[in-house]
Design a protein around this motif. Structure first.
Motif, short mmCIF file in Angstrom:
data_model
loop_
_atom_site.label_atom_id
_atom_site.label_comp_id
_atom_site.label_asym_id
_atom_site.label_seq_id
_atom_site.Cartn_x
_atom_site.Cartn_y
_atom_site.Cartn_z
N ASP A 1 4.38 13.25 5.14
CA ASP A 1 3.33 12.92 6.55
C ASP A 1 4.71 13.12 7.16
OD1 ASP A 1 4.21 10.74 6.34
OD2 ASP A 1 2.39 9.70 5.72
N ALA B 1 -1.36 4.09 -3.87
CA ALA B 1 -2.09 3.64 -2.88
C ALA B 1 -3.61 4.02 -3.71
CB ALA B 1 -2.20 4.55 -1.83
N PRO C 1 0.91 -1.16 -0.31
CA PRO C 1 -0.22 0.41 -0.05
C PRO C 1 0.99 1.10 0.60
CG PRO C 1 -1.05 -1.64 1.59
CD PRO C 1 0.29 -2.12 0.57
N ASP D 1 9.42 7.12 9.56
CA ASP D 1 10.19 5.62 10.59
C ASP D 1 9.16 5.33 11.31
OD1 ASP D 1 9.27 8.10 12.24
OD2 ASP D 1 11.10 7.70 13.58
N ALA D 2 8.41 5.51 11.51
CA ALA D 2 6.87 4.89 11.82
C ALA D 2 6.41 3.86 10.84
CB ALA D 2 5.89 6.43 12.03
N ARG D 3 6.95 4.36 9.30
CA ARG D 3 6.68 3.62 8.84
C ARG D 3 7.00 2.38 7.97
NH1 ARG D 3 4.54 7.51 5.30
NH2 ARG D 3 2.36 7.30 5.72
N VAL D 4 8.26 2.44 8.95
CA VAL D 4 9.74 1.41 8.96
C VAL D 4 9.89 0.32 9.80
CG1 VAL D 4 11.99 0.98 8.67
CG2 VAL D 4 11.30 2.63 7.38
N LEU E 1 6.18 10.68 8.27
CA LEU E 1 5.68 9.11 9.33
C LEU E 1 6.74 8.00 8.66
CD1 LEU E 1 1.86 9.57 10.02
CD2 LEU E 1 4.30 9.91 11.80
#
Lengths: 347, 650
Positions: free
Chosen positions: A246, A346, A225, A250-253, A248
């Motif tokens: 956005d 996406a 996605p 590092d949060a995705r990783v 984010l």
């Protein structure tokens, strides 16, 4: 007296750009200028290239499968350490992407790939593609300059020496160039008319991380996605690529890492990716322009480089010619006949 | 004496007012071992005073204990990790160091000096202090943030306060003033101690200035910085994570000491001159009784003079510059030190508790036969502007090949540099640069700053950063910087030695975020192309954060209920949907390919694909063919072709 040698300038600093330039010079006898800064093995590299990628158009997978072994064997002679074999794990976390991945699974099986289903959440689907060949950019970039001089590529580090007219006719210093190729997203953002750029796709902010050892991953890991890609390196470190518009990334990783992972950011590079509107590749010249573009090949870029090189030289035939002809920049992006589940696509 | 490295009673003036109170001894434990100190000590200064000179080993060699190698500590009964260099030494406290320890080696420890090392495995993956990943405990809003409490920072804070702004001044050390005293003064200048005292008094009188000493700033982003400061909670030290949001910031972070690159440059007993000056002047700590000074700077000679005044013995003073001139050399001559010029360190090694230094022969090349042995090797390799925060704020960097240092370029939005980090050398210029920095930030036309220097005929310029020759793999590493991230590649064995002598394995590269002095070392050594300095720093000089888990926006699920766009035109312009009934009791999943016979399997020969499946019936996308209702096609699920009957068009 023979015809003067055709001159081609390839702008781009990814392994794909260098390989394409090399093929144009070595296989097709063109005088090729590479317009790029000095290739460096010290920075956070671009994403790796693979012999397989999760796509839904069988002709793309077929062309990649047909060309990958030979081109990878040739590059392995230049930089043996650049290649290794790994497994690719792909996760789809929405019904749309799970369906797309299911299509890929059956295409892959039909093409003889070892694709297995992994346990995953109710809505999602995870697959593992066994025995994928990977080209890691860092070891390749360490050898590329030597190889370039061996095959007669001319390196132009001063990017300002390239001037482009509205028609797409290019000059390098005071010399006319017969064909300009923009071979990576950075070169396209730098040199292409923004209107033409918008007609093809849209820019996405991405961040590339190099993470310390301790991540616990063994396979290349891709989340469909959002295109978060993790590529464990042989020295135990990890390369990770994620959308960062956005903030984010590092949060995705982190969401892609195993629960027990204990790793940290060691280096970070921000870049922009050009995503095509229909998720499919774009190759060829836009209407009214003489600039050749290559966009959206994703992780199959190296595998498809011989196809692109032949297309630039007008030598593509059969399936190749048909494939390239359908993927020109001028195609209608709405109701596109070559739309695909692109990397990170996406919507 | 329990504190063998504490200075005695005879002290030079500069060391007479330390932060410790010798009348109030404290006793505490670190990893279960008793440590003696004085009130005002940090855990690090007390450990050094007690003779703990090594943090552990890396690549098989001992590493000096200092601010760069000191592991964070935790305190019994307290919470969280605390930076050792900032953690106060409290009477009765029980501290534990954080990190992996090397496996016990009973025989080795029998012969090693007791209590000499913290015993950490410094080659293990390194973890920064816990504050790097924690949420801030407190957020302070201010107009001006000033980082660095030296003369430039003090001056900037005052200038901003005088203009009516709220100011937060953050200083890493426990005391304001910076390093101006160490560098000394030129003729006609106000003595630095006097200048500092005047500025500090004025700052104390300004209610708009909040001073945070012992606060180390480790991150600087968009109008926000993060710092760690050790406070006390219920009598126990605690790392307090502070965030400061600001409109403008002045970075007066001074300079880092450069480290020449030679084998053994991080062995215990090897110290930077500025680091030693801080230890001696603030905590009365000086390792050993004798030392060898190797300096490429004029200020370095001052430490030899101060050491001699404190009763230490100077075995040798060497300088890589061929003909250095400074008034301090004249003092050294008066003391009778053995001076040697135009020579650099070839290698250093440990020898029964002392440091053995071999100098490169300045006349004939090669290595001097007679090594210099002393308790300590004090090195002054020059100065690298402390630009780490500048770089994090978005400022540019470039390599100055003439001066062997990274220098700032460009701008960084609401952040400016002042003082030594901006390249000013004299104390008056540093003071003025603080005020000018504030003026620039508020939009005033900045006045030019005069920074007169003594003619190099009398005061030589600092020498370049020296890089020693590569040594074999068994030799101590020649690290590029204090954080020991990378070292000069060892020289490969040659001749018969390559075949006969078993070599230790190659050191794996320690892949982690870089610090600027390490990058400067790699650039000076030619390992990193100088043209890549800016890009390399931008990518690698980062805060080594963990990847934080967090809420992610839900991924959109496009085209629900429609034909997925990746199937548009897949089977030609006339493709159509059909309802199928498998002849076997089987659920066919989306993506299963439809063929005209059982032999076909290649996707390019497929005439359709299953769109949605279910038990007993499914929908397929099919090419327009001659097939009609009731005809049989074959759906391939994996390797098995399953006959299915076409029911109707949809």
């Amino acid at each position: 007296m023979g015809e003067p040698q055709q001159t081609i300038a390839v702008a781009g600093s990814t392994p794909f750009a260098f390989v394409l330039a090399g093929l144009l010079a070595a296989d097709h006898g063109r005088k090729v200028f590479v317009i790029a800064g000095p290739p460096s093995p010290h920075g956070v590299p671009p994403p790796p290239s693979l012999s397989v990628a999760p796509l839904t158009r069988p002709e793309t997978l077929q062309l990649a499968a047909a060309n990958a072994p030979d081109i990878m064997r040739r590059i392995a002679k230049v930089a043996p350490a650049a290649f290794d074999r790994t497994d690719l794990t792909v996760h789809a976390t929405t019904p749309y992407h799970a369906t797309a991945l299911s299509h890929f699974r059956h295409l892959g099986a039909g093409l003889g790939l070892a694709v297995e289903r992994l346990p995953s959440s109710e809505d999602g689907l995870s697959l593992r593609v066994r025995d994928v060949t990977r080209l890691s950019p860092t070891p390749f970039l360490a050898h590329v300059r030597q190889w370039a001089s061996r095959i007669g590529l001319e390196w132009v580090e001063d990017r300002a020496s390239l001037s482009i007219r509205r028609s797409g006719a290019a000059r390098l210093g005071s010399d006319d160039i017969d064909q300009l190729v923009l071979a990576d997203d950075e070169a396209i953002f730098e040199h292409l008319d923004p209107n033409l750029c918008q007609a093809i796709g849209f820019g996405v902010a991405r961040t590339a991380f190099l993470a310390e050892r301790g991540h616990g991953l063994t396979d290349v890991d891709l989340r469909l996605p959002d295109g978060t890609l993790l590529s464990p390196c042989r020295d135990g470190t990890l390369l990770a690529y994620a959308d960062s518009g956005d903030g984010l990334a590092d949060a995705r990783v982190a969401a892609s890492l195993p629960e027990a992972a204990d790793t940290r950011q060691a280096a970070v590079r921000h870049y922009r990716q050009l995503r095509t509107h229909d998720g499919g590749p774009v190759v060829g010249m836009p209407k009214g322009s003489r600039i050749y573009l290559s966009v959206g090949l994703g992780m199959l870029d190296i595998a498809l480089a011989p196809v692109i090189a032949r297309h630039i030289c007008g030598l593509g035939h059969g399936l190749e010619a048909e494939w390239c002809g359908l993927r020109t920049p001028g195609r209608s992006m709405a109701g596109s006949l070559v739309a695909d589940i692109g990397d990170g696509e996406a919507a | 004496m329990t504190q063998p490295h504490r200075l005695g009673a005879a002290l030079p003036t500069e060391f007479e007012t330390p932060l410790i109170d010798r009348s109030r001894p404290v006793v505490f434990t670190v990893d279960g071992k008793t440590v003696h100190g004085f009130e005002g000590d940090t855990v690090l200064s007390a450990l050094l005073a007690n003779g703990v000179l090594s943090a552990g080993t890396q690549s098989g060699h001992a590493v000096a204990l200092d601010a760069a190698s000191a592991p964070p500590v935790t305190v019994e009964g307290g919470r969280g990790q605390i930076p050792m260099a900032l953690c106060p030494a409290l009477d009765g406290a029980q501290y534990r160091t954080v990190g992996l320890r090397t496996a016990a080696a009973p025989l080795k420890s029998l012969f090693s000096r007791r209590g000499y090392s913290l015993g950490h495995d410094l080659g293990a993956p390194r973890r920064p202090g816990g504050w790097v990943d924690s949420e801030s405990d407190e957020t302070i809003e201010t107009d001006f943030a000033v980082v660095g409490g030296g003369v430039a920072g003090l001056s900037a804070a005052l200038a901003a306060a005088r203009r009516g702004f709220r100011v937060v001044l953050l200083e890493r050390e426990a005391v304001l003033g910076g390093m101006a005293v160490f560098f000394g003064k030129a003729d006609g200048e106000t003595p630095p101690l006097e200048a500092i005292s005047g500025l500090v008094q004025e700052v104390e009188r300004q209610p708009a200035i909040s001073v945070l000493v012992g606060a180390e700033v480790f991150d600087l982003g968009q109008n926000r910085l993060r710092a760690v400061r050790v406070t006390r909670q219920a009598g126990l030290p605690k790392a307090h994570h502070i965030a400061v949001t600001f409109s403008h910031a002045v970075l007066a972070t001074g300079t880092d000491e450069r480290m020449p690159v030679y084998s053994g440059n991080r062995l215990p007993g090897v110290m930077g001159a500025a680091a030693l000056w801080r230890l001696a002047s603030r905590y009365g700590v000086w390792p050993g009784e004798s030392f060898h000074l190797h300096t490429a700077t004029n200020a370095g000679y001052r430490i030899a003079i101060l050491g001699a005044e404190a009763g230490k013995s100077v075995h040798r003073a060497s300088d890589p510059r061929p003909d250095p001139r400074t008034r301090f050399i004249e003092f050294c001559k008066a003391y009778g030190f053995r001076l040697g010029w135009g020579t650099q360190i070839a290698k250093a090694g440990s020898d029964r508790g002392s440091i053995e230094v071999r100098l490169a022969d300045p006349v004939f090349g090669g290595v001097e036969a007679e090594p210099v042995r002393a308790d300590a090797l004090i090195v002054s390799g020059g100065w690298q502007p402390a630009l780490a925060l500048w770089q994090l704020a978005g400022g540019g960097l470039a390599w100055d090949a003439a001066r062997h240092r990274l220098v700032p370029t460009g701008a960084a939005g609401p952040v400016v540099l002042a003082g030594a980090v901006a390249g000013f050398l004299g104390t008056p210029a540093c003071i003025e640069s603080g005020a000018v920095g504030v003026a620039r930030l508020v939009g005033d036309d900045p006045r030019p700053i005069a920074d007169p220097q003594i003619d190099p005929i009398y005061e030589s310029l600092d020498g370049p950063m020296t890089v020693g020759p590569a040594r074999g793999r068994r030799a101590p590493p020649a690290w590029f910087g204090p954080s020991r991230r990378a070292a000069l590649a060892p020289r490969p064995p040659r001749g018969l030695r390559a075949f006969l002598v078993r070599q230790p394995p190659e050191r794996p590269e320690d892949v982690r975020a870089a610090e600027l002095p390490d990058v400067a070392g790699a650039l000076a050594a030619g390992v990193l192309p100088t043209g890549e300095a800016a890009d390399y720093c931008r990518q690698w000089c980062i805060v080594p954060r963990a990847f934080r888990r967090g809420d992610l926006p839900a991924s959109p699920d496009p085209e629900a209920g429609q034909l997925p766009r990746y199937l548009v035109g897949r089977f030609g312009a006339g493709q159509e949907k059909w309802s199928l009934r498998p002849e076997q009791d089987r659920i066919l999943e989306p993506g299963c390919l439809v063929f005209v016979n059982t032999d076909d399997a290649h996707p390019r020969t497929a005439i359709g694909v299953i769109l949605a499946g279910g038990r007993g019936a499914c929908t397929a996308l099919m090419a327009r063919t001659a097939f009609g209702e009731g005809d049989v096609v074959y759906v391939r699920d994996g390797t098995t072709p399953i006959p299915a009957r076409l029911r109707r068009r949809e």
